[in-house]
Design a protein around this motif. Structure first.
Motif, mmCIF file in Angstrom:
data_model
loop_
_atom_site.group_PDB
_atom_site.id
_atom_site.type_symbol
_atom_site.label_atom_id
_atom_site.label_comp_id
_atom_site.label_asym_id
_atom_site.label_seq_id
_atom_site.Cartn_x
_atom_site.Cartn_y
_atom_site.Cartn_z
ATOM 1 N N GLU A 147 43.169 34.290 40.798
ATOM 2 C CA GLU A 147 43.607 35.236 41.417
ATOM 3 C C GLU A 147 42.967 36.435 41.078
ATOM 4 O OE1 GLU A 147 44.840 34.477 44.451
ATOM 5 O OE2 GLU A 147 45.988 32.602 44.103
ATOM 6 N N TYR A 148 42.792 36.550 39.990
ATOM 7 C CA TYR A 148 42.215 38.109 39.426
ATOM 8 C C TYR A 148 41.588 38.007 38.255
ATOM 9 C CZ TYR A 148 43.384 42.854 38.085
ATOM 10 O OH TYR A 148 42.980 44.338 37.920
ATOM 11 N N ASP B 117 42.996 40.339 43.774
ATOM 12 C CA ASP B 117 44.101 41.405 43.890
ATOM 13 C C ASP B 117 45.161 40.840 42.808
ATOM 14 O OD1 ASP B 117 46.246 42.995 44.686
ATOM 15 O OD2 ASP B 117 46.212 42.403 46.605
ATOM 16 N N ASN C 97 48.504 38.846 43.511
ATOM 17 C CA ASN C 97 48.499 37.498 43.800
ATOM 18 C C ASN C 97 48.856 36.848 42.417
ATOM 19 O OD1 ASN C 97 48.046 37.880 46.740
ATOM 20 N ND2 ASN C 97 45.870 37.731 46.253
#
Length: 428
Positions: free
Chosen positions: A203-204, A153, A156
């Protein structure tokens, strides 16, 4: 009365149609005519397909450049820092970014920290480029906010980092894993410079569509990047996005003026202009080569028409004695030859358009049959062969084929028109 016959009258089309559909034993269409039809079809198909692939590759290449990179990068000139050493940094980056953002045509500005480091995880390592950027600015990058594929996501991002899918694959990372970043420019000690090593949570993971971006790029929160690279209170550059990227050269004076301080500008055309120029040269060369191929295929019409004229010599003599003019005979055989060109062009355009529309399944089939490795993203920068139908290209290919076919047809048609009916019927 014959002189007043309108050009391309119904009887001329009727005679041409009888000749075209006649069996070879009756002196009709020869094998050479079928060869010319197939040749023109394949040549036009190759021309349309090549132009579509050319347009698709250029469009996707430019889209990935503009969708994941700055249209203009503003760099400070080298100057003397507080400790008397030469530095290249922007101290009032927020104020400079606001001033540049007010330039007409600028859509966004982003202060940036940039550095090249080593990333390590799961016993593997790879060289990466780290971009320190504010979260709000990162969301303005189209191919990062809306990538082809993603994991995790983006919301985040302030808690960790965003990495390209190529890096994730090389290091065996998924969202939630930790990666170490190692910078050779660390703290100075009596024993020399100690490399700086920090661990960050992934996070991504994004797939922007460009191999070099996905394979090397990491985005890090701006403040976190300042701490890691010892850039407290400064930025390395300011990325500028504009409304009309093609007109970026005209905007350079205004951006320089808004920056106030002496700066250097590096546009997307500066970084990729040479490659795009090379693509243009290659496009022109390929068009010329394929145009010659269309010409060669069209030349086969001459052979087919000459054989048809020879076989129909008696018919020509009879028609002429019945009052048919030279112009009518010329138009009859012109229709025969032009019909081949029109049919071949139409089939070629249809096949070329279908190829461009269904290029992905066709490419997948070719790649499967060849056992993979047909398209190397490391060389071409893109993951698959793109195609984009541009109607001006289709019209250009069809016009070229039809023009050549019509011009080539005139010569054997004139030979038939000038045939002496007495000579044609002498031995009948």
């Amino acid at each position: 009365m014959a002189n007043r016959t309108r050009p391309f009258a119904a009887f001329e089309w009727m005679i041409a149609w009888r000749y075209l559909r006649a069996r070879r034993a009756e002196g009709g269409v020869s094998v050479m005519t079928w060869i010319s039809l197939i040749g023109i079809t394949l040549a036009v198909f190759a021309l349309v397909a090549t132009l579509a692939v050319r347009s698709g590759y250029r469009a996707q290449f430019v889209d990935t450049i503009l969708g994941a990179n700055a249209h203009v990068a503003v760099f400070p000139v080298v100057h003397e820092g507080p400790e008397g050493r030469l530095v290249r940094e922007i101290t009032d980056y927020e104020a400079m970014a606001r001033r540049i953002a007010k330039v007409p045509g600028v859509t966004s500005t982003s202060p940036l920290i940039y550095g090249q480091v080593m990333a390590a995880a799961n016993g593997r390592n790879t060289g990466v480029q780290v971009y320190g950027i504010h979260f709000d600015d990162l969301k303005k990058i189209p191919l990062i906010d809306h990538p082809q594929k993603h994991m995790g996501d983006l919301a985040n991002f302030p808690k960790g980092i965003a990495i390209g899918s190529g890096i994730a694959q090389d290091l065996g990372l998924v969202p939630g894993d930790t990666v170490k970043l190692i910078s050779p420019e660390g703290a100075k000690t009596p024993f020399g410079v100690t490399p700086r090593v920090n661990a960050y949570k992934v996070e991504y993971i994004f797939t922007a569509g460009r191999y070099d971006i996905d394979q090397t790029r990491i985005y890090m929160p701006f403040k976190m990047a300042q701490d890691f690279f010892n850039r407290d209170g400064v930025a390395d550059q300011i990325e500028v996005m504009v409304k009309h990227p093609e007109q970026v050269a005209q905007m350079e004076p205004a951006i320089r003026k808004a920056a106030v301080e002496p700066v250097q500008l590096w546009t997307w055309k500066d970084s990729s202009g040479a490659f795009l120029k090379a693509l243009t040269v290659e496009d022109n060369v390929m068009f010329v080569i394929l145009s010659i191929l269309v010409l060669i295929a069209s030349m086969n019409i001459v052979s087919g028409l000459i054989m048809l004229v020879k076989n129909k010599g008696r018919d020509i003599g009879i028609l002429r004695t019945m009052g048919l003019t030279e112009g009518s005979v010329l138009r009859v055989f012109f229709i025969c030859g032009a019909s081949t060109g029109i049919a071949g062009t139409a089939l070629g355009v249809i096949l070329g358009c279908l190829f461009a529309i269904y290029i992905n399944p066709i490419f997948s089939l070719v790649n499967y049959v060849a056992g993979g490795g047909v398209w190397n993203p490391e060389i071409y920068g893109l993951y698959q062969l793109p195609a984009k139908l541009e109607w001006p290209d289709v019209v250009k290919a069809a016009s070229l084929s039809l023009s050549l076919s019509f011009i080539i047809t005139i010569f054997p048609a004139r030979r038939a028109a000038r045939m002496n009916p007495v000579e044609a019927l002498r031995y009948e």
